[in-house]
Design a protein around this motif. Structure first.
Motif, mmCIF file in Angstrom:
data_model
loop_
_atom_site.group_PDB
_atom_site.id
_atom_site.type_symbol
_atom_site.label_atom_id
_atom_site.label_comp_id
_atom_site.label_asym_id
_atom_site.label_seq_id
_atom_site.Cartn_x
_atom_site.Cartn_y
_atom_site.Cartn_z
ATOM 1 N N ASN A 271 -4.497 6.056 -12.379
ATOM 2 C CA ASN A 271 -4.932 5.819 -11.002
ATOM 3 C C ASN A 271 -5.641 4.489 -10.883
ATOM 4 N N LYS A 272 -6.476 4.219 -11.893
ATOM 5 C CA LYS A 272 -7.243 2.975 -11.874
ATOM 6 C C LYS A 272 -6.293 1.776 -11.884
ATOM 7 N N ILE B 21 0.836 -1.198 0.000
ATOM 8 C CA ILE B 21 0.000 0.000 0.000
ATOM 9 C C ILE B 21 0.871 1.248 0.000
ATOM 10 N N SER C 14 -2.707 -2.275 -6.521
ATOM 11 C CA SER C 14 -2.673 -2.271 -5.054
ATOM 12 C C SER C 14 -3.631 -3.303 -4.500
ATOM 13 N N PHE C 15 -4.834 -3.342 -5.102
ATOM 14 C CA PHE C 15 -5.833 -4.295 -4.625
ATOM 15 C C PHE C 15 -5.352 -5.726 -4.799
ATOM 16 N N MET D 238 2.224 6.301 -6.881
ATOM 17 C CA MET D 238 1.078 6.957 -7.507
ATOM 18 C C MET D 238 1.177 8.462 -7.313
ATOM 19 N N THR E 154 -3.093 1.670 -11.010
ATOM 20 C CA THR E 154 -2.329 1.513 -9.775
ATOM 21 C C THR E 154 -3.225 1.028 -8.636
ATOM 22 N N ASN E 155 -4.478 1.508 -8.630
ATOM 23 C CA ASN E 155 -5.402 1.039 -7.598
ATOM 24 C C ASN E 155 -5.630 -0.456 -7.720
ATOM 25 N N LYS F 297 1.022 3.883 -2.941
ATOM 26 C CA LYS F 297 0.647 5.281 -2.710
ATOM 27 C C LYS F 297 1.771 6.220 -3.103
#
Lengths: 390, 229
Positions: free
Chosen positions: A258-259, A38, A265-266, A45, A261-262, A42
């Motif tokens: 962002n999508k 995370i 991360s998920f 990103m 990288t999100n 972060k």
């Protein structure tokens, strides 16, 4: 009463240091991988976002390939873009290479860019000295120019170039300003280029077509609608030939990055969650063993007057202690890993309070979820059976 | 009848093993008066442990009526039983049952923890009780630093610290040599002289003789030994 239970549970955890340490290993690994992922996610990103913001988040870029009949946008097309709702300004770019002469020195193959007043008002920190191109320069096709820092150094060494003459493509231009030194980082260095009004550049470069336009939005939240309007205007200009142009919305690009990288991360967080889950099972297993081992102790405590609720609380607290210790160690481990990775990637470490709470909250929840079954088992032991097992 | 601390009538305990029902206690009637020192004497398998579990509120009878300190025991739930065990009964076990990681003082404090008494008062009461059993200089020792007799003294102090209505001892000398056992029995007698009611379960006739009343248990039935009444 809670305080006493807290003490007793802590003592039990501490009395089995080796076993406790091995038990919490799973939680440590799980929490540290989640925290590391995370935090790294972060941080990187954040790095990407700030890079993009530097590039201009309120900007929509249009690249025009044109058609054989119409090789670029003409002035009327640009005016139409200007009229789109919520558009703050339009900055077309014409560019070509030519020879410039100044102070008796000649420099070939210099990039000459035609820009307008919007470019100078929207992009701050462009002008080092003098002034930028204004509306009057555009309207009256003035022969004025701004020169890059490298050209200023090379052709006007030791003197102030402002007000001097520079010959661009055989025509004399007055220098009205110098450009700030830019780094090569973004690939659009202006150090070696000359900027003139774009209306003037049409004559110089012998073309009426503009191939690159930046549209500035009043408000980036409307970017989708504006992008649609631009696309509509462009397809009208190119008679529905959509392949003649591309529209790049910085906001869209940013959100799609962002999508991604999100999502990353998920996904990585999911792997960490599996480790956490396995760690939780480890705690449950250890607690079940502990309940079995301490059957006699439980029986004795019950004989001495401990209510089932107290026994349950004691064992639950032990599980929570174990997983919380794991969570705290995992948090520091994860931050350490993230710190090293960020150091290698050259990004700055972003640590938010929510990450801390996530680590502690997650591990506490794991402790409760996986501790409840063994604790209930302990509390339900019948005192005689428990005492008999000596 | 008024000063009966403990009163059992028609207590029966049966276990179901598969299809067969095994009756361990048959229609037990027992009265214990305040200040009694009662020994329940019986061989193993006679049902004496079951009787002790029922007296100690660790187990509930299949049928019959059990009154302890004017409270109907056979209708209480787990939580209420825990409170009764805490307040009314002091257990002394054959194997001492001390928690090995706690000091003598902490072991004696334990029932007071469950009674919800604050730390300062707990320490004071436990220390007092440990000196009453002659261990004032051993209060910080852990069980493995104490002899068997000393461990049983700690257990007795633990049983006494809540000032229970009865002291319930299950073969209290079973894990001790004869001499130490004798000393422990002397301690019980002393405690009894100070007014504490004691119920002791044993298979040893010599030990039972230290009591001032003996009941025999055999095949789940009680019989009073007349000489001691």
């Amino acid at each position: 009463m809670f305080k006493e239970n807290l003490k007793m549970s802590w003592m039990n955890v501490m009395n089995n240091k080796m076993r406790s340490a091995l038990t919490i290993l799973g939680i440590v690994i799980g929490v540290s991988s989640i925290i590391a992922l995370i935090t790294i996610g972060k941080s990187s990103m954040n790095e990407m976002t700030s890079e993009f913001e530097l590039f201009g988040a309120d900007k929509i870029s249009i690249q025009v390939l044109g058609t054989p009949l119409k090789q670029g946008l003409v002035e009327s097309d640009i005016e139409k873009l200007q009229e789109i709702e919520n558009v703050a300004g339009v900055s077309p770019t014409l560019s070509g290479n030519t020879t410039v002469v100044a102070s008796g020195a000649e420099k070939t193959n210099v990039l000459v860019q035609g820009k307008n007043d919007v470019y100078f008002s929207k992009s701050k920190d462009l002008v080092e000295a003098g002034r930028g191109i204004n509306q009057l320069d555009i309207e009256s096709e003035n022969k004025v120019s701004l020169i890059g820092s490298a050209i200023a150094k090379e052709m006007f060494f030791g003197q102030d170039p402002i007000g001097k003459e520079i010959i661009i493509g055989g025509v004399s231009y007055q220098i009205i300003g110098t450009l700030k030194e830019s780094n090569d980082f973004s690939g659009s260095s202006t150090n070696d280029s000359v900027i003139i009004p774009y209306t003037t550049s049409m004559g110089l470069l012998g073309t009426g077509y503009v191939s690159s336009v930046d549209v500035y939005m009043k408000n980036a939240t409307n970017s989708e609608k504006i992008t649609e309007d631009i696309e509509a205007a462009l397809s009208e200009a190119f008679y529905d030939k959509k392949e003649a142009f591309t529209v790049m919305n910085m906001q869209d690009m940013l959100s799609s990055i962002n999508k991604i990288t999100n999502m990353l991360s998920f996904m990585l967080g999911g792997i960490g969650s599996i480790a956490l889950f396995v760690g939780g099972i480890g705690i449950m297993n250890m607690m079940l063993v502990s309940v079995t081992e301490r059957t006699a102790e439980i029986g004795l405590r019950k004989a001495l007057g401990a209510e089932p609720k107290r026994i349950q609380q004691q064992f639950l607290l032990e599980a929570v202690f174990l997983s919380l210790i794991g969570g705290i160690l995992g948090f520091f481990g994860g931050v350490l890993v993230a710190y090293v990775v960020c150091l290698i990637m050259g990004t700055s470490l972003i640590l938010t309070a929510s990450t801390v709470f996530l680590a502690l909250g997650f591990s506490a929840v794991i402790g409760i979820v996986f501790g409840i079954a063994p604790a209930r088992k302990a509390s339900k032991l019948h005192p005689i059976d428990a005492l008999r097992s000596v | 009848m008024q000063d009966n601390i403990l009163s059992m009538s028609s207590i029966t305990k049966a276990y179901r093993m598969g299809n067969e029902e095994q009756i361990v206690l048959k229609q037990i009637d027992l009265q214990v008066r305040k200040g009694d020192f009662l020994a329940v004497l019986g061989p193993s398998g006679s049902g004496k442990s079951t009787l002790m579990n029922i007296i100690g509120c660790l187990d509930s009878p299949s049928s019959g009526n059990y009154m302890l300190s004017n409270q109907q025991i056979n209708e209480l739930n787990e939580k209420e039983l825990a409170a009764i065990r805490n307040k009314e009964i002091g257990f002394v076990f054959q194997q001492f049952q001390l928690l090995p990681r706690l000091s003598a003082l902490q072991n004696v404090e334990l029932p007071l923890v469950y009674a919800g008494i604050n730390e300062k008062e707990r320490k004071q009461k436990a220390t007092e009780m440990l000196s009453r059993v002659g261990l004032e200089d051993k209060i910080q020792n852990r069980p493995n630093q104490l002899s068997g007799g000393q461990q049983q003294r700690v257990a007795i102090a633990r049983a006494m610290v809540t000032e229970p209505t009865i002291l319930l001892a299950d073969e209290p000398t079973g894990a001790l040599d004869q001499k130490t056992g004798q000393q422990i029995m002397e301690l019980f007698q002393q405690i009894n002289r100070e007014g504490k009611t004691i119920v002791m379960i044993t298979h040893d006739r010599e030990i039972a003789k230290t009591a001032n009343r003996i009941v025999h248990i055999l095949d789940g039935q009680l019989r009073e030994e007349a000489a001691y009444v």
